[in-house]
Design a protein around this motif. Structure first.
Motif, mmCIF file in Angstrom:
data_model
loop_
_atom_site.group_PDB
_atom_site.id
_atom_site.type_symbol
_atom_site.label_atom_id
_atom_site.label_comp_id
_atom_site.label_asym_id
_atom_site.label_seq_id
_atom_site.Cartn_x
_atom_site.Cartn_y
_atom_site.Cartn_z
ATOM 1 N N ASN A 38 -23.619 2.219 8.462
ATOM 2 C CA ASN A 38 -23.825 3.095 7.234
ATOM 3 C C ASN A 38 -22.726 4.060 7.411
ATOM 4 O O ASN A 38 -22.875 5.439 7.437
ATOM 5 C CB ASN A 38 -25.027 3.702 7.426
ATOM 6 N N GLY A 39 -21.466 3.637 7.693
ATOM 7 C CA GLY A 39 -20.327 4.300 7.643
ATOM 8 C C GLY A 39 -19.167 3.972 6.803
ATOM 9 O O GLY A 39 -19.210 3.435 5.746
ATOM 10 N N GLU A 40 -17.981 4.460 7.020
ATOM 11 C CA GLU A 40 -16.823 4.205 6.398
ATOM 12 C C GLU A 40 -15.845 3.447 7.096
ATOM 13 O O GLU A 40 -15.715 3.569 8.160
ATOM 14 C CB GLU A 40 -16.470 5.649 5.791
ATOM 15 N N PHE A 41 -14.846 2.775 6.298
ATOM 16 C CA PHE A 41 -13.541 2.177 6.897
ATOM 17 C C PHE A 41 -12.371 2.476 6.278
ATOM 18 O O PHE A 41 -12.386 2.694 5.007
ATOM 19 C CB PHE A 41 -13.917 0.820 7.051
ATOM 20 N N CYS A 42 -11.211 2.443 7.126
ATOM 21 C CA CYS A 42 -9.945 2.287 6.435
ATOM 22 C C CYS A 42 -9.279 1.255 7.114
ATOM 23 O O CYS A 42 -9.443 0.852 8.102
ATOM 24 C CB CYS A 42 -9.587 3.658 6.931
ATOM 25 N N VAL A 43 -8.198 0.917 6.252
ATOM 26 C CA VAL A 43 -7.168 0.031 6.722
ATOM 27 C C VAL A 43 -5.868 0.611 6.795
ATOM 28 O O VAL A 43 -5.321 1.320 5.997
ATOM 29 C CB VAL A 43 -7.186 -1.273 5.584
ATOM 30 N N VAL A 44 -5.291 0.258 8.060
ATOM 31 C CA VAL A 44 -4.111 1.229 8.397
ATOM 32 C C VAL A 44 -2.763 -0.077 8.686
ATOM 33 O O VAL A 44 -3.268 -1.245 9.428
ATOM 34 C CB VAL A 44 -4.145 2.123 9.442
ATOM 35 N N TYR A 45 -1.628 0.052 8.324
ATOM 36 C CA TYR A 45 -0.601 -0.528 8.768
ATOM 37 C C TYR A 45 0.536 0.392 9.358
ATOM 38 O O TYR A 45 0.891 1.575 8.718
ATOM 39 C CB TYR A 45 -0.097 -1.215 7.317
ATOM 40 N N VAL A 46 1.037 0.054 10.367
ATOM 41 C CA VAL A 46 2.098 0.825 10.993
ATOM 42 C C VAL A 46 3.551 0.188 10.704
ATOM 43 O O VAL A 46 4.004 -0.924 11.159
ATOM 44 C CB VAL A 46 2.064 0.951 12.596
ATOM 45 N N ASN A 47 4.329 0.898 9.934
ATOM 46 C CA ASN A 47 5.832 0.610 9.367
ATOM 47 C C ASN A 47 6.544 1.198 10.701
ATOM 48 O O ASN A 47 6.898 2.292 10.913
ATOM 49 C CB ASN A 47 6.037 1.168 8.281
ATOM 50 N N LYS A 48 7.225 0.325 11.295
ATOM 51 C CA LYS A 48 8.113 0.871 12.677
ATOM 52 C C LYS A 48 9.535 1.085 11.835
ATOM 53 O O LYS A 48 10.294 2.030 12.391
ATOM 54 C CB LYS A 48 8.438 -0.330 13.593
ATOM 55 N N ASN A 49 9.889 0.605 10.852
ATOM 56 C CA ASN A 49 11.332 0.765 10.399
ATOM 57 C C ASN A 49 11.589 2.003 9.362
ATOM 58 O O ASN A 49 12.560 2.426 9.029
ATOM 59 C CB ASN A 49 11.880 -0.507 9.844
ATOM 60 N N ASN A 50 10.425 2.573 8.955
ATOM 61 C CA ASN A 50 10.509 3.600 7.948
ATOM 62 C C ASN A 50 10.881 2.960 6.450
ATOM 63 O O ASN A 50 11.591 3.664 5.560
ATOM 64 C CB ASN A 50 11.282 4.841 8.288
ATOM 65 N N ASP A 51 10.895 1.783 6.370
ATOM 66 C CA ASP A 51 11.503 0.889 5.288
ATOM 67 C C ASP A 51 10.662 -0.053 4.699
ATOM 68 O O ASP A 51 10.734 -1.232 4.857
ATOM 69 C CB ASP A 51 12.976 0.397 5.426
ATOM 70 N N ILE A 52 9.382 0.310 3.956
ATOM 71 C CA ILE A 52 8.420 -0.809 3.629
ATOM 72 C C ILE A 52 8.913 -1.650 2.590
ATOM 73 O O ILE A 52 8.217 -2.807 2.233
ATOM 74 C CB ILE A 52 7.153 -0.091 3.147
ATOM 75 N N TYR A 53 9.926 -1.307 1.602
ATOM 76 C CA TYR A 53 10.365 -2.134 0.525
ATOM 77 C C TYR A 53 11.447 -3.016 0.976
ATOM 78 O O TYR A 53 11.813 -3.859 0.140
ATOM 79 C CB TYR A 53 10.895 -1.179 -0.110
ATOM 80 N N LYS A 54 11.552 -3.236 2.355
ATOM 81 C CA LYS A 54 12.584 -4.382 2.846
ATOM 82 C C LYS A 54 12.357 -5.671 2.640
ATOM 83 O O LYS A 54 13.221 -6.380 2.079
ATOM 84 C CB LYS A 54 12.914 -4.026 4.315
ATOM 85 N N ASP A 55 11.229 -6.022 2.673
ATOM 86 C CA ASP A 55 10.567 -7.413 2.410
ATOM 87 C C ASP A 55 9.619 -7.296 1.683
ATOM 88 O O ASP A 55 8.437 -7.071 1.646
ATOM 89 C CB ASP A 55 10.245 -7.946 3.845
ATOM 90 N N LEU A 56 10.058 -7.798 0.417
ATOM 91 C CA LEU A 56 9.215 -7.913 -0.885
ATOM 92 C C LEU A 56 7.986 -8.715 -0.768
ATOM 93 O O LEU A 56 6.691 -8.448 -1.160
ATOM 94 C CB LEU A 56 9.844 -8.160 -2.050
ATOM 95 N N LYS A 57 8.030 -9.723 -0.081
ATOM 96 C CA LYS A 57 6.864 -10.675 0.492
ATOM 97 C C LYS A 57 6.023 -9.973 1.012
ATOM 98 O O LYS A 57 4.741 -10.026 0.795
ATOM 99 C CB LYS A 57 7.484 -12.170 0.865
ATOM 100 N N GLU A 58 6.313 -9.427 2.130
ATOM 101 C CA GLU A 58 5.611 -8.691 3.026
ATOM 102 C C GLU A 58 4.669 -7.502 2.354
ATOM 103 O O GLU A 58 3.501 -7.146 2.420
ATOM 104 C CB GLU A 58 6.123 -8.081 4.189
#
Length: 137
Positions: A38-58
């Motif tokens: 009876n809780g809540e959840f979140c999904v997190v991703y850590v971007n090491k390069n500060n450039d999430i748009y680098k790889d469109l497939k990812e």
């Protein structure tokens, strides 16, 4: 980054993902645990390069994972940090996370030796706060 939760919610599950389709099972498990407790959840991703748009497939895979999480009632966050385990541990502490769900690394032992492990340092960082870490095969 601090998320706002419903008052009185005692179970807060954090699901850690990478841009891989196999992480869908982690998101499903997080939603299941949130429902069970009876809780809540979140999904997190850590971007090491500060450039999430680098790889469109990812980026496409992350968007799919985030959309899946939201459809299941979860929240999503993208963190930035050089050391993934530190970024995850800090987020967990700031957001009163009670349980963390991670996937077992698919990397080779050699790769882990060279580049380091994420799961064991994360467990060490959060165990003092009594946060449960579930590692999914």
């Amino acid at each position: 980054m601090v998320l706002s939760y419903e008052p009185g919610v005692k179970s807060r599950i954090m699901v850690c993902v990478t841009p891989q389709k196999s992480c869908q099972r982690l998101v499903e498990r997080g939603a299941e645990r949130a429902k069970e407790t009876n809780g809540e959840f979140c999904v997190v991703y850590v971007n090491k390069n500060n450039d999430i748009y680098k790889d469109l497939k990812e980026h496409k895979i992350l968007v799919e994972l985030f959309e899946m999480a939201q459809k299941l009632g979860g929240r999503v966050s993208i963190l930035v940090g050089k050391k993934i385990s530190d970024a995850l541990a800090e987020f967990a502490a700031e957001n009163d996370i009670t349980e963390i769900i991670v996937g077992k690394s698919l990397r080779s032992a050699f790769d882990v030796l060279i580049h380091g492990d994420v799961i064991n340092p994360l467990i060490k960082r959060v165990e003092e706060k009594n946060i449960i870490v579930e590692v999914i095969e």
